[in-house]
Design a protein around this motif. Structure first.
Motif, short mmCIF file in Angstrom:
data_model
loop_
_atom_site.label_atom_id
_atom_site.label_comp_id
_atom_site.label_asym_id
_atom_site.label_seq_id
_atom_site.Cartn_x
_atom_site.Cartn_y
_atom_site.Cartn_z
N ILE A 12 0.84 -1.19 0.00
CA ILE A 12 0.00 0.00 0.00
C ILE A 12 0.88 1.24 0.00
CG2 ILE A 12 -1.80 1.26 1.22
CD1 ILE A 12 -2.67 -1.42 0.07
N LEU A 13 0.74 2.04 -1.01
CA LEU A 13 1.49 3.29 -1.09
C LEU A 13 0.82 4.34 -0.22
CD1 LEU A 13 2.09 3.52 -4.92
CD2 LEU A 13 3.83 3.13 -3.18
N PRO A 14 1.58 5.18 0.46
CA PRO A 14 0.98 6.29 1.18
C PRO A 14 0.33 7.26 0.22
CG PRO A 14 3.36 6.54 1.09
CD PRO A 14 3.05 5.18 0.54
N SER A 15 -0.71 7.92 0.67
CA SER A 15 -1.37 8.89 -0.19
C SER A 15 -0.48 10.11 -0.35
CB SER A 15 -2.70 9.31 0.43
OG SER A 15 -2.47 10.04 1.62
N LEU A 33 -4.96 5.50 -10.76
CA LEU A 33 -5.39 4.37 -9.94
C LEU A 33 -4.42 3.21 -10.15
CD1 LEU A 33 -7.52 2.97 -8.11
CD2 LEU A 33 -8.68 2.27 -10.23
N ILE A 34 -3.85 2.71 -9.07
CA ILE A 34 -2.94 1.57 -9.15
C ILE A 34 -3.72 0.31 -8.82
CG2 ILE A 34 -0.88 0.48 -8.22
CD1 ILE A 34 0.31 3.19 -7.78
N VAL A 35 -3.92 -0.51 -9.82
CA VAL A 35 -4.58 -1.80 -9.64
C VAL A 35 -3.50 -2.86 -9.59
CG1 VAL A 35 -6.25 -3.44 -10.57
CG2 VAL A 35 -6.62 -0.99 -10.87
N GLY A 36 -3.13 -3.25 -8.38
CA GLY A 36 -2.00 -4.16 -8.20
C GLY A 36 -1.01 -3.57 -7.22
N ILE A 37 0.26 -3.75 -7.48
CA ILE A 37 1.30 -3.26 -6.58
C ILE A 37 2.41 -2.57 -7.36
CG2 ILE A 37 0.89 -5.09 -4.87
CD1 ILE A 37 3.41 -6.47 -5.93
N VAL A 38 3.12 -1.70 -6.67
CA VAL A 38 4.41 -1.19 -7.15
C VAL A 38 5.42 -1.67 -6.12
CG1 VAL A 38 5.78 0.84 -7.68
CG2 VAL A 38 3.34 0.81 -8.23
N MET A 56 -4.47 3.73 -4.43
CA MET A 56 -4.39 2.29 -4.48
C MET A 56 -5.78 1.68 -4.57
SD MET A 56 -1.18 1.60 -4.45
CE MET A 56 -1.37 -0.16 -4.36
N CYS A 57 -5.94 0.70 -5.41
CA CYS A 57 -7.20 -0.01 -5.51
C CYS A 57 -7.38 -0.89 -4.27
CB CYS A 57 -7.24 -0.87 -6.77
SG CYS A 57 -8.70 -1.89 -6.91
N THR A 58 -8.46 -0.70 -3.58
CA THR A 58 -8.73 -1.47 -2.35
C THR A 58 -9.94 -2.39 -2.51
OG1 THR A 58 -10.05 0.36 -1.48
CG2 THR A 58 -7.71 0.30 -0.88
N ALA A 59 -10.46 -2.51 -3.71
CA ALA A 59 -11.63 -3.35 -3.93
C ALA A 59 -11.32 -4.80 -3.57
CB ALA A 59 -12.09 -3.25 -5.38
N GLU A 60 -12.23 -5.44 -2.87
CA GLU A 60 -12.03 -6.82 -2.44
C GLU A 60 -12.39 -7.82 -3.52
OE1 GLU A 60 -10.67 -7.92 0.32
OE2 GLU A 60 -10.27 -5.87 0.98
N ASN A 61 -13.19 -7.40 -4.48
CA ASN A 61 -13.60 -8.32 -5.55
C ASN A 61 -14.05 -7.51 -6.76
OD1 ASN A 61 -16.40 -7.53 -5.02
ND2 ASN A 61 -16.27 -8.88 -3.23
N VAL A 84 0.21 -9.45 -12.94
CA VAL A 84 1.17 -10.55 -12.89
C VAL A 84 1.40 -11.03 -11.46
CG1 VAL A 84 3.51 -11.28 -13.43
CG2 VAL A 84 2.31 -9.71 -14.96
N THR A 85 1.65 -10.12 -10.54
CA THR A 85 2.03 -10.50 -9.19
C THR A 85 1.05 -10.03 -8.13
OG1 THR A 85 3.35 -8.48 -8.95
CG2 THR A 85 4.47 -10.43 -9.78
N SER A 86 -0.06 -9.48 -8.55
CA SER A 86 -0.93 -8.83 -7.59
C SER A 86 -2.17 -9.63 -7.26
CB SER A 86 -1.34 -7.46 -8.13
OG SER A 86 -2.42 -6.94 -7.40
N ASP A 87 -2.41 -9.85 -5.97
CA ASP A 87 -3.65 -10.49 -5.53
C ASP A 87 -4.85 -9.62 -5.86
OD1 ASP A 87 -2.27 -12.64 -4.54
OD2 ASP A 87 -2.16 -11.87 -2.50
N VAL A 88 -4.67 -8.30 -5.78
CA VAL A 88 -5.77 -7.38 -6.08
C VAL A 88 -6.24 -7.59 -7.51
CG1 VAL A 88 -6.45 -4.96 -6.31
CG2 VAL A 88 -4.99 -5.67 -4.41
N SER A 89 -5.32 -7.61 -8.45
CA SER A 89 -5.68 -7.80 -9.85
C SER A 89 -6.33 -9.14 -10.09
CB SER A 89 -4.44 -7.67 -10.74
OG SER A 89 -3.98 -6.34 -10.76
N GLN A 90 -5.86 -10.17 -9.40
CA GLN A 90 -6.44 -11.49 -9.56
C GLN A 90 -7.88 -11.52 -9.05
OE1 GLN A 90 -4.89 -13.84 -11.26
NE2 GLN A 90 -3.16 -12.45 -11.51
#
Length: 373
Positions: A12-15, A33-38, A56-61, A84-90
Protein backbone atom coordinates in the motif's frame (compact mmCIF):
# COMPACT_ATOMS: atom_id res chain seq x y z
CA UNK A 1 12.40 4.60 1.68
CA UNK A 2 13.14 1.10 0.37
CA UNK A 3 15.77 0.82 -2.31
CA UNK A 4 15.66 -1.21 -5.51
CA UNK A 5 16.52 -4.83 -4.85
CA UNK A 6 14.76 -5.04 -1.49
CA UNK A 7 11.52 -6.96 -1.13
CA UNK A 8 8.81 -4.62 0.12
CA UNK A 9 6.27 -6.30 2.39
CA UNK A 10 3.72 -3.51 2.28
CA UNK A 11 1.88 -3.15 -1.01
CA UNK A 12 0.00 0.00 0.00
CA UNK A 13 1.49 3.29 -1.09
CA UNK A 14 0.98 6.29 1.18
CA UNK A 15 -1.37 8.89 -0.19
CA UNK A 16 0.17 12.05 -1.66
CA UNK A 17 -1.16 14.08 1.29
CA UNK A 18 0.89 11.86 3.61
CA UNK A 19 4.01 11.79 1.46
CA UNK A 20 4.69 15.32 0.27
CA UNK A 21 2.38 17.80 2.03
CA UNK A 22 4.75 20.69 1.37
CA UNK A 23 4.50 20.17 -2.38
CA UNK A 24 0.73 20.04 -2.64
CA UNK A 25 -0.94 22.95 -4.36
CA UNK A 26 -4.48 24.11 -4.80
CA UNK A 27 -4.63 22.88 -8.38
CA UNK A 28 -6.20 19.50 -9.09
CA UNK A 29 -3.66 16.78 -9.81
CA UNK A 30 -4.33 14.09 -12.43
CA UNK A 31 -5.48 10.95 -10.63
CA UNK A 32 -3.81 7.58 -11.24
CA UNK A 33 -5.39 4.37 -9.94
CA UNK A 34 -2.94 1.57 -9.15
CA UNK A 35 -4.58 -1.80 -9.64
CA UNK A 36 -2.00 -4.16 -8.20
CA UNK A 37 1.30 -3.26 -6.58
CA UNK A 38 4.41 -1.19 -7.15
CA UNK A 39 7.18 -3.19 -5.57
CA UNK A 40 10.49 -1.81 -6.83
CA UNK A 41 9.85 1.72 -8.13
CA UNK A 42 8.25 3.13 -5.01
CA UNK A 43 10.78 5.95 -4.77
CA UNK A 44 9.84 7.05 -8.28
CA UNK A 45 6.17 7.01 -7.32
CA UNK A 46 7.08 9.06 -4.25
CA UNK A 47 8.66 11.71 -6.49
CA UNK A 48 5.81 11.61 -9.00
CA UNK A 49 3.24 12.14 -6.25
CA UNK A 50 4.22 15.82 -6.21
CA UNK A 51 2.55 16.12 -9.61
CA UNK A 52 0.05 13.26 -9.71
CA UNK A 53 -2.41 11.85 -7.20
CA UNK A 54 -1.97 8.10 -6.76
CA UNK A 55 -4.72 5.95 -5.35
CA UNK A 56 -4.39 2.29 -4.48
CA UNK A 57 -7.20 -0.01 -5.51
CA UNK A 58 -8.73 -1.47 -2.35
CA UNK A 59 -11.63 -3.35 -3.93
CA UNK A 60 -12.03 -6.82 -2.44
CA UNK A 61 -13.60 -8.32 -5.55
CA UNK A 62 -14.80 -7.57 -9.06
CA UNK A 63 -18.26 -6.41 -8.00
CA UNK A 64 -16.85 -3.96 -5.48
CA UNK A 65 -14.38 -2.63 -8.06
CA UNK A 66 -17.26 -1.87 -10.44
CA UNK A 67 -19.12 -0.21 -7.59
CA UNK A 68 -16.08 1.93 -6.78
CA UNK A 69 -15.85 2.91 -10.46
CA UNK A 70 -19.29 4.53 -10.14
CA UNK A 71 -18.29 6.56 -7.08
CA UNK A 72 -14.81 6.48 -5.57
CA UNK A 73 -12.83 6.29 -8.83
CA UNK A 74 -14.67 9.05 -10.67
CA UNK A 75 -12.09 11.46 -12.05
CA UNK A 76 -9.34 8.86 -12.46
CA UNK A 77 -7.51 9.60 -15.71
CA UNK A 78 -5.06 6.68 -15.90
CA UNK A 79 -4.79 3.16 -14.51
CA UNK A 80 -1.57 1.37 -13.63
CA UNK A 81 -2.42 -2.32 -13.96
CA UNK A 82 -0.24 -5.14 -12.70
CA UNK A 83 -1.97 -8.47 -13.32
CA UNK A 84 1.17 -10.55 -12.89
CA UNK A 85 2.03 -10.50 -9.19
CA UNK A 86 -0.93 -8.83 -7.59
CA UNK A 87 -3.65 -10.49 -5.53
CA UNK A 88 -5.77 -7.38 -6.08
CA UNK A 89 -5.68 -7.80 -9.85
CA UNK A 90 -6.44 -11.49 -9.56
CA UNK A 91 -9.51 -10.76 -7.43
CA UNK A 92 -10.80 -8.19 -9.92
CA UNK A 93 -10.14 -10.43 -12.91
CA UNK A 94 -9.94 -9.60 -16.60
CA UNK A 95 -10.54 -6.14 -17.96
CA UNK A 96 -13.20 -7.52 -20.27
CA UNK A 97 -15.96 -5.70 -22.12
CA UNK A 98 -18.21 -5.54 -19.06
CA UNK A 99 -15.55 -4.14 -16.76
CA UNK A 100 -14.27 -1.68 -19.37
CA UNK A 101 -17.81 -0.37 -19.90
CA UNK A 102 -18.04 0.36 -16.17
CA UNK A 103 -14.79 2.33 -15.96
CA UNK A 104 -15.30 6.06 -15.31
CA UNK A 105 -15.55 8.14 -18.48
CA UNK A 106 -12.55 10.10 -17.18
CA UNK A 107 -10.23 7.10 -17.76
CA UNK A 108 -8.15 7.68 -20.89
CA UNK A 109 -5.16 5.40 -20.37
CA UNK A 110 -4.46 1.90 -19.06
CA UNK A 111 -0.74 1.27 -18.62
CA UNK A 112 -0.01 -2.43 -18.15
CA UNK A 113 2.89 -4.11 -16.43
CA UNK A 114 4.03 -6.97 -18.66
CA UNK A 115 4.33 -7.85 -22.33
CA UNK A 116 1.13 -9.84 -22.77
CA UNK A 117 -2.19 -8.06 -22.44
CA UNK A 118 -4.60 -10.82 -23.42
CA UNK A 119 -6.53 -10.14 -20.20
CA UNK A 120 -7.62 -6.74 -21.56
CA UNK A 121 -10.33 -6.30 -24.19
CA UNK A 122 -8.51 -3.91 -26.50
CA UNK A 123 -11.53 -3.45 -28.77
CA UNK A 124 -13.65 -2.42 -25.79
CA UNK A 125 -10.93 0.03 -24.75
CA UNK A 126 -10.74 1.48 -28.26
CA UNK A 127 -14.51 1.87 -28.42
CA UNK A 128 -14.34 3.83 -25.18
CA UNK A 129 -11.33 5.83 -26.45
CA UNK A 130 -9.00 4.36 -23.85
CA UNK A 131 -5.38 3.93 -24.93
CA UNK A 132 -3.43 0.88 -23.67
CA UNK A 133 0.31 0.34 -23.24
CA UNK A 134 2.54 -2.52 -22.09
CA UNK A 135 6.22 -3.08 -21.26
CA UNK A 136 8.00 -5.14 -23.95
CA UNK A 137 11.61 -3.92 -23.94
CA UNK A 138 12.69 -4.77 -20.36
CA UNK A 139 11.80 -8.46 -20.71
CA UNK A 140 14.05 -9.29 -23.65
CA UNK A 141 17.27 -10.22 -21.85
CA UNK A 142 15.68 -12.02 -18.90
CA UNK A 143 13.40 -14.05 -21.15
CA UNK A 144 16.24 -14.91 -23.52
CA UNK A 145 18.28 -16.12 -20.54
CA UNK A 146 15.39 -18.40 -19.58
CA UNK A 147 15.12 -19.75 -23.14
CA UNK A 148 18.82 -20.65 -23.12
CA UNK A 149 18.52 -22.24 -19.67
CA UNK A 150 15.67 -24.43 -20.91
CA UNK A 151 17.59 -25.36 -24.07
CA UNK A 152 20.61 -26.39 -21.98
CA UNK A 153 18.47 -28.28 -19.49
CA UNK A 154 16.56 -30.24 -22.11
CA UNK A 155 19.57 -31.01 -24.31
CA UNK A 156 21.69 -32.19 -21.40
CA UNK A 157 18.83 -34.04 -19.67
CA UNK A 158 19.64 -32.01 -16.57
CA UNK A 159 16.35 -32.47 -14.72
CA UNK A 160 16.49 -36.27 -14.92
CA UNK A 161 20.18 -36.18 -13.99
CA UNK A 162 19.44 -34.13 -10.90
CA UNK A 163 16.67 -36.50 -9.86
CA UNK A 164 19.03 -39.45 -10.36
CA UNK A 165 21.63 -37.78 -8.19
CA UNK A 166 19.21 -36.88 -5.40
CA UNK A 167 17.84 -40.42 -5.42
CA UNK A 168 21.31 -41.87 -4.96
CA UNK A 169 21.55 -43.40 -8.43
CA UNK A 170 24.37 -41.20 -9.79
CA UNK A 171 24.34 -41.80 -13.58
CA UNK A 172 22.85 -45.29 -13.46
CA UNK A 173 20.02 -45.61 -15.98
CA UNK A 174 20.41 -42.03 -17.16
CA UNK A 175 20.07 -41.32 -20.87
CA UNK A 176 22.87 -39.36 -22.49
CA UNK A 177 22.26 -35.79 -23.54
CA UNK A 178 23.19 -33.98 -26.72
CA UNK A 179 25.50 -31.06 -27.54
CA UNK A 180 24.15 -27.68 -28.60
CA UNK A 181 26.91 -27.09 -31.15
CA UNK A 182 25.76 -27.95 -34.64
CA UNK A 183 22.09 -28.27 -33.70
CA UNK A 184 19.45 -26.27 -35.60
CA UNK A 185 17.43 -23.89 -33.48
CA UNK A 186 14.12 -22.90 -35.07
CA UNK A 187 12.67 -19.62 -33.86
CA UNK A 188 8.90 -19.39 -34.39
CA UNK A 189 8.68 -15.60 -34.31
CA UNK A 190 11.78 -13.40 -34.42
CA UNK A 191 11.21 -10.22 -32.47
CA UNK A 192 12.97 -8.64 -29.51
CA UNK A 193 13.28 -11.82 -27.45
CA UNK A 194 14.08 -13.97 -30.48
CA UNK A 195 16.89 -11.71 -31.59
CA UNK A 196 18.55 -11.83 -28.18
CA UNK A 197 18.15 -15.61 -28.10
CA UNK A 198 19.71 -15.85 -31.56
CA UNK A 199 22.82 -13.99 -30.38
CA UNK A 200 23.18 -16.25 -27.36
CA UNK A 201 22.55 -19.41 -29.38
CA UNK A 202 25.14 -18.43 -31.99
CA UNK A 203 27.73 -18.27 -29.20
CA UNK A 204 26.98 -21.98 -28.65
CA UNK A 205 27.66 -22.57 -32.36
CA UNK A 206 24.06 -23.44 -33.11
CA UNK A 207 22.53 -23.01 -36.56
CA UNK A 208 19.71 -20.47 -36.36
CA UNK A 209 16.65 -20.34 -38.58
CA UNK A 210 13.35 -18.59 -38.10
CA UNK A 211 9.86 -18.15 -39.42
CA UNK A 212 7.85 -14.97 -39.00
CA UNK A 213 5.10 -13.27 -40.92
CA UNK A 214 7.39 -10.23 -41.08
CA UNK A 215 10.81 -11.12 -42.40
CA UNK A 216 13.82 -9.24 -41.05
CA UNK A 217 15.93 -7.18 -43.40
CA UNK A 218 18.97 -8.88 -44.89
CA UNK A 219 21.39 -6.85 -42.77
CA UNK A 220 19.74 -7.89 -39.52
CA UNK A 221 19.63 -11.52 -40.63
CA UNK A 222 23.35 -11.36 -41.32
CA UNK A 223 24.08 -9.84 -37.92
CA UNK A 224 22.06 -12.56 -36.21
CA UNK A 225 23.42 -15.34 -38.44
CA UNK A 226 19.77 -16.31 -38.93
CA UNK A 227 18.17 -17.86 -42.01
CA UNK A 228 14.55 -17.19 -42.95
CA UNK A 229 12.60 -20.38 -43.78
CA UNK A 230 8.99 -21.37 -44.36
CA UNK A 231 6.98 -22.72 -41.45
CA UNK A 232 7.05 -26.22 -42.96
CA UNK A 233 10.83 -26.04 -43.26
CA UNK A 234 11.09 -24.84 -39.67
CA UNK A 235 9.06 -27.82 -38.43
CA UNK A 236 10.81 -30.40 -40.60
CA UNK A 237 14.43 -29.37 -40.07
CA UNK A 238 14.69 -27.87 -36.55
CA UNK A 239 16.21 -29.90 -33.73
CA UNK A 240 14.88 -27.41 -31.21
CA UNK A 241 11.89 -25.10 -31.68
CA UNK A 242 11.43 -22.02 -29.49
CA UNK A 243 8.07 -20.24 -29.50
CA UNK A 244 8.21 -16.42 -29.49
CA UNK A 245 4.65 -15.35 -30.25
CA UNK A 246 1.96 -13.43 -28.37
CA UNK A 247 -1.20 -15.20 -27.25
CA UNK A 248 -4.21 -14.01 -29.23
CA UNK A 249 -7.30 -15.77 -30.56
CA UNK A 250 -5.51 -16.54 -33.82
CA UNK A 251 -2.43 -17.98 -32.08
CA UNK A 252 -4.21 -20.06 -29.42
CA UNK A 253 -3.16 -23.72 -29.87
CA UNK A 254 -1.03 -22.73 -32.83
CA UNK A 255 1.01 -25.82 -31.94
CA UNK A 256 -1.07 -29.00 -31.70
CA UNK A 257 -1.21 -32.56 -32.92
CA UNK A 258 -0.96 -31.65 -36.60
CA UNK A 259 2.06 -29.40 -36.06
CA UNK A 260 3.85 -31.96 -33.87
CA UNK A 261 3.39 -34.59 -36.57
CA UNK A 262 5.14 -32.33 -39.09
CA UNK A 263 8.21 -31.88 -36.91
CA UNK A 264 11.42 -33.86 -36.95
CA UNK A 265 11.08 -36.91 -34.70
CA UNK A 266 12.85 -36.27 -31.41
CA UNK A 267 12.39 -32.50 -31.57
CA UNK A 268 12.74 -30.38 -28.42
CA UNK A 269 10.06 -27.77 -27.68
CA UNK A 270 10.77 -24.57 -25.73
CA UNK A 271 8.03 -22.15 -24.66
CA UNK A 272 8.51 -19.01 -22.57
CA UNK A 273 5.92 -16.85 -24.36
CA UNK A 274 2.39 -17.99 -23.50
CA UNK A 275 1.05 -21.36 -22.39
CA UNK A 276 -2.02 -21.18 -24.61
CA UNK A 277 0.14 -21.34 -27.75
CA UNK A 278 0.45 -25.09 -27.22
CA UNK A 279 -2.29 -27.70 -26.93
CA UNK A 280 -0.85 -29.29 -23.79
CA UNK A 281 -2.66 -32.61 -24.19
CA UNK A 282 -1.25 -32.87 -27.71
CA UNK A 283 2.20 -32.14 -26.27
CA UNK A 284 1.79 -34.89 -23.66
CA UNK A 285 0.77 -37.31 -26.41
CA UNK A 286 3.78 -36.31 -28.52
CA UNK A 287 6.11 -36.81 -25.56
CA UNK A 288 4.64 -40.24 -24.85
CA UNK A 289 5.07 -41.32 -28.47
CA UNK A 290 8.63 -40.00 -28.69
CA UNK A 291 7.77 -37.56 -31.47
CA UNK A 292 8.86 -34.85 -29.03
CA UNK A 293 11.98 -35.91 -27.13
CA UNK A 294 11.84 -33.22 -24.48
CA UNK A 295 10.25 -29.92 -23.58
CA UNK A 296 11.25 -26.87 -21.58
CA UNK A 297 8.28 -24.84 -20.38
CA UNK A 298 8.02 -21.65 -18.35
CA UNK A 299 4.37 -20.99 -19.22
CA UNK A 300 1.28 -23.19 -19.20
CA UNK A 301 -2.15 -23.31 -20.76
CA UNK A 302 -4.08 -23.08 -17.47
CA UNK A 303 -1.41 -21.94 -15.04
CA UNK A 304 -0.90 -22.43 -12.22
CA UNK A 305 -2.59 -25.77 -12.99
CA UNK A 306 -0.35 -28.08 -15.03
CA UNK A 307 -1.15 -31.25 -16.95
CA UNK A 308 -0.27 -34.29 -14.85
CA UNK A 309 1.25 -35.80 -17.98
CA UNK A 310 3.86 -33.04 -17.87
CA UNK A 311 4.46 -33.18 -14.13
CA UNK A 312 5.28 -36.87 -14.11
CA UNK A 313 7.85 -36.82 -16.94
CA UNK A 314 11.51 -36.31 -16.09
CA UNK A 315 12.34 -35.38 -19.70
CA UNK A 316 10.40 -32.14 -19.27
CA UNK A 317 11.88 -29.10 -17.51
CA UNK A 318 9.16 -27.04 -15.85
CA UNK A 319 9.51 -23.54 -14.42
CA UNK A 320 6.76 -21.56 -12.63
CA UNK A 321 6.65 -18.63 -15.09
CA UNK A 322 9.89 -17.03 -13.91
CA UNK A 323 11.33 -15.69 -17.17
CA UNK A 324 11.03 -12.09 -15.95
CA UNK A 325 11.10 -12.96 -12.24
CA UNK A 326 14.19 -10.93 -11.37
CA UNK A 327 14.36 -7.76 -9.33
CA UNK A 328 16.26 -5.99 -12.13
CA UNK A 329 13.68 -6.82 -14.80
CA UNK A 330 10.68 -6.06 -12.63
CA UNK A 331 12.17 -2.71 -11.65
CA UNK A 332 12.72 -1.80 -15.31
CA UNK A 333 9.16 -2.88 -16.15
CA UNK A 334 7.71 -0.74 -13.39
CA UNK A 335 9.78 2.23 -14.55
CA UNK A 336 8.42 1.81 -18.08
CA UNK A 337 4.84 1.75 -16.79
CA UNK A 338 5.52 5.00 -14.94
CA UNK A 339 7.14 6.48 -18.04
CA UNK A 340 4.05 5.57 -20.06
CA UNK A 341 1.86 7.23 -17.42
CA UNK A 342 3.92 10.41 -17.38
CA UNK A 343 4.05 10.61 -21.17
CA UNK A 344 0.32 9.99 -21.41
CA UNK A 345 -0.62 12.65 -18.89
CA UNK A 346 1.83 15.17 -20.33
CA UNK A 347 1.34 14.61 -24.06
CA UNK A 348 -1.79 12.44 -24.49
CA UNK A 349 0.44 9.78 -26.07
CA UNK A 350 1.91 6.48 -24.91
CA UNK A 351 5.47 5.23 -25.30
CA UNK A 352 4.34 1.65 -25.93
CA UNK A 353 0.92 1.86 -27.52
CA UNK A 354 -0.31 -1.67 -28.25
CA UNK A 355 -0.47 -2.89 -31.83
CA UNK A 356 -4.25 -3.01 -32.17
CA UNK A 357 -4.40 0.71 -31.45
CA UNK A 358 -1.45 1.59 -33.67
CA UNK A 359 -2.37 -0.10 -36.93
CA UNK A 360 -0.76 2.61 -39.07
CA UNK A 361 2.68 1.92 -37.65
CA UNK A 362 4.74 -0.72 -39.46
CA UNK A 363 7.17 -1.00 -36.57
CA UNK A 364 4.50 -1.57 -33.96
CA UNK A 365 4.72 -3.40 -30.69
CA UNK A 366 4.35 -6.99 -31.86
CA UNK A 367 6.71 -6.47 -34.79
CA UNK A 368 9.32 -5.38 -32.27
CA UNK A 369 8.57 -7.93 -29.58
CA UNK A 370 7.43 -10.96 -31.55
CA UNK A 371 8.56 -10.54 -35.12
CA UNK A 372 5.25 -9.53 -36.69
CA UNK A 373 2.90 -11.97 -34.98
Amino acid sequence: MEQKGQIIKSTILPSPSQVVPSQLSSRIKPRILIVGIVQWARQEVYLMSAKYEFEMCTAENREQFIEFCRERYQGVVAIYRNNVTSDVSQRIGKFDKILISNLPDSVKFICCYGVNYDTIDINACSNKKIMVSNTPDPVYNATADTVMFLILSTCRNAFAAQNNLRNGNWKFGLQRGTNLAGKTLGMYGMGGVGRVVAKRAYAFRMKIQYYSRSRLDIGTEAQLHAEYVTLNQLFQTSDIISLNLPLRPDTTHIIGQREFSQMKRGVIIINTSAGGLIDEQALVNALESGQVASAGLDVFENEPSIQSGLLTRDNVTLLPHISTFTSDTEYEMELLVLRNLQTALNTDKLVNLVKEQNVESLSDLFSLAFGGF
